[in-house]
Design an enzyme around this catalytic site. Sequence first.
Site, PDB file in Angstrom:
ATOM      1  N   TYR A  32    -117.152  73.032 -35.232  1.00 52.14           N
ATOM      2  CA  TYR A  32    -117.978  72.413 -36.266  1.00 52.14           C
ATOM      3  C   TYR A  32    -117.393  71.052 -36.637  1.00 52.14           C
ATOM      4  CZ  TYR A  32    -121.986  72.545 -39.234  1.00 52.14           C
ATOM      5  OH  TYR A  32    -123.217  72.291 -39.756  1.00 52.14           O
ATOM      6  N   GLU A  45    -115.634  63.895 -38.572  1.00 47.92           N
ATOM      7  CA  GLU A  45    -114.863  62.708 -38.163  1.00 47.92           C
ATOM      8  C   GLU A  45    -113.363  62.999 -38.056  1.00 47.92           C
ATOM      9  OE1 GLU A  45    -115.599  59.768 -36.988  1.00 47.92           O
ATOM     10  OE2 GLU A  45    -117.739  60.201 -37.076  1.00 47.92           O
ATOM     11  N   HIS A  63    -111.890  65.786 -36.932  1.00 49.49           N
ATOM     12  CA  HIS A  63    -111.638  66.330 -35.587  1.00 49.49           C
ATOM     13  C   HIS A  63    -111.704  65.218 -34.537  1.00 49.49           C
ATOM     14  CE1 HIS A  63    -113.408  70.110 -37.469  1.00 49.49           C
ATOM     15  NE2 HIS A  63    -112.255  70.554 -36.974  1.00 49.49           N
ATOM     16  N   GLN A  80    -103.099  66.459 -40.789  1.00 49.68           N
ATOM     17  CA  GLN A  80    -102.133  66.690 -41.867  1.00 49.68           C
ATOM     18  C   GLN A  80    -102.765  67.285 -43.126  1.00 49.68           C
ATOM     19  OE1 GLN A  80    -100.181  62.899 -42.212  1.00 49.68           O
ATOM     20  NE2 GLN A  80     -98.952  63.263 -40.401  1.00 49.68           N
ATOM     21  N   GLN A 110     -99.468  74.201 -42.121  1.00 46.46           N
ATOM     22  CA  GLN A 110     -99.737  74.620 -40.735  1.00 46.46           C
ATOM     23  C   GLN A 110     -99.012  73.712 -39.743  1.00 46.46           C
ATOM     24  OE1 GLN A 110    -103.706  75.844 -39.081  1.00 46.46           O
ATOM     25  NE2 GLN A 110    -103.777  73.744 -38.355  1.00 46.46           N
ATOM     26  N   ARG A 169    -115.423  73.203 -44.070  1.00 45.61           N
ATOM     27  CA  ARG A 169    -115.843  74.011 -45.232  1.00 45.61           C
ATOM     28  C   ARG A 169    -116.586  73.181 -46.280  1.00 45.61           C
ATOM     29  NH1 ARG A 169    -110.754  77.025 -44.004  1.00 45.61           N
ATOM     30  NH2 ARG A 169    -111.398  79.171 -43.569  1.00 45.61           N
TER      31      ARG A 169
HETATM   32  O1  PAF Z   1    -106.553  74.071 -38.003  1.00 48.33           O
HETATM   33  C1  PAF Z   1    -107.325  74.821 -37.349  1.00 48.33           C
HETATM   34  O2  PAF Z   1    -108.469  74.503 -37.083  1.00 48.33           O
HETATM   35  C2  PAF Z   1    -106.822  76.191 -36.914  1.00 48.33           C
HETATM   36  O3  PAF Z   1    -105.966  76.731 -37.859  1.00 48.33           O
HETATM   37  C3  PAF Z   1    -106.165  76.173 -35.518  1.00 48.33           C
HETATM   38  C4  PAF Z   1    -104.936  75.312 -35.493  1.00 48.33           C
HETATM   39  C5  PAF Z   1    -107.174  75.679 -34.492  1.00 48.33           C
HETATM   40  C6  PAF Z   1    -105.752  77.587 -35.125  1.00 48.33           C
HETATM   41  O4  PAF Z   1    -106.826  78.466 -35.105  1.00 48.33           O
END
Ligand code: PAF
Length: 284
Positions: free
Chosen positions: A33, A36, A38, A149, A154, A188
Amino acid sequence: MIKVVDKIKEIRRLIKDLKNKGYKIGFVPTMGYFHEGHLALMKKAKRLSDKVVVSIFVNPTQFGPNEDLDKYPRDLKRDIKLAEEVGVDLIFAPDSNEMYEQDFQTWVTVEKLSKGLCGDFRPGHFKGVATVVTKLFNIVQPDIAIFGQKDYQQLLVIKRLVKDLNMPIEIVGHPIVREKDGLAMSSRNTYLSSKERESALSLYKSLKYAKELIKKGERSPSKIKNEIKNIITSYPLTKIEYIFLGDPHTLNPYSETIKDRVLIALAVWVGSTRLIDNIIIEIS
Ligand code: PAF
């Protein structure tokens, strides 16, 4: 032309071919989904490598039982088109059965960095993330992988696991990509009504105000937290989950005074949508 595959065997074969030709593989793991944010990660991967692989997989093991796994937005066709436009070479879009066999029982846990912040409110989340990212790294075997970031904790968890498990992969962070009005981009955000969308601006507003306070000399974490809280709660429909001020490397919270560099990270519910945002401030 972009290639889209959903089988591990197939993506392995294609990547082996690319590696045999001497190409450097850049990887962007995603849950699809695209926005920008991504696309910025993909463009960065393109600058830093020869061939770009993107995975699209809404990973069930990182969602809690009452979270939004089922309603998480999905649109593979649109994602493929957008990825193709920015020059992605390969998309790996497996289903859950391909990624998790029925008898699956091996997990990756990054112990300390998975605690605190989101880890306290989403039990098992980082175990799911660390496990799926390890699996994706084993499947794709990239030279370099790019992460946003906005999911700052994560990013640290992934950097740690790569070091601890001796994976020969360079992990690169990319700054948060924001809408014109400052809202951090997120898949989201599509859940937000127009009223909620206005209240969602409180996150970045409060972070910017905290930065101003620090630049003016404020060093007390509790006073800064209070100011952040006042701004966020002045907007309707908001409910603060946490406000964190601490060391951006260790994620240890600052209690008496902030020093050197400070990470301010927030998780806030706006209606029934959970949003996160953060900022790192250098203390001169
Ligand atoms: O940040 C995300 O979109 C997810 O947590 C990832 C790193 C693709 C793992 O499912």
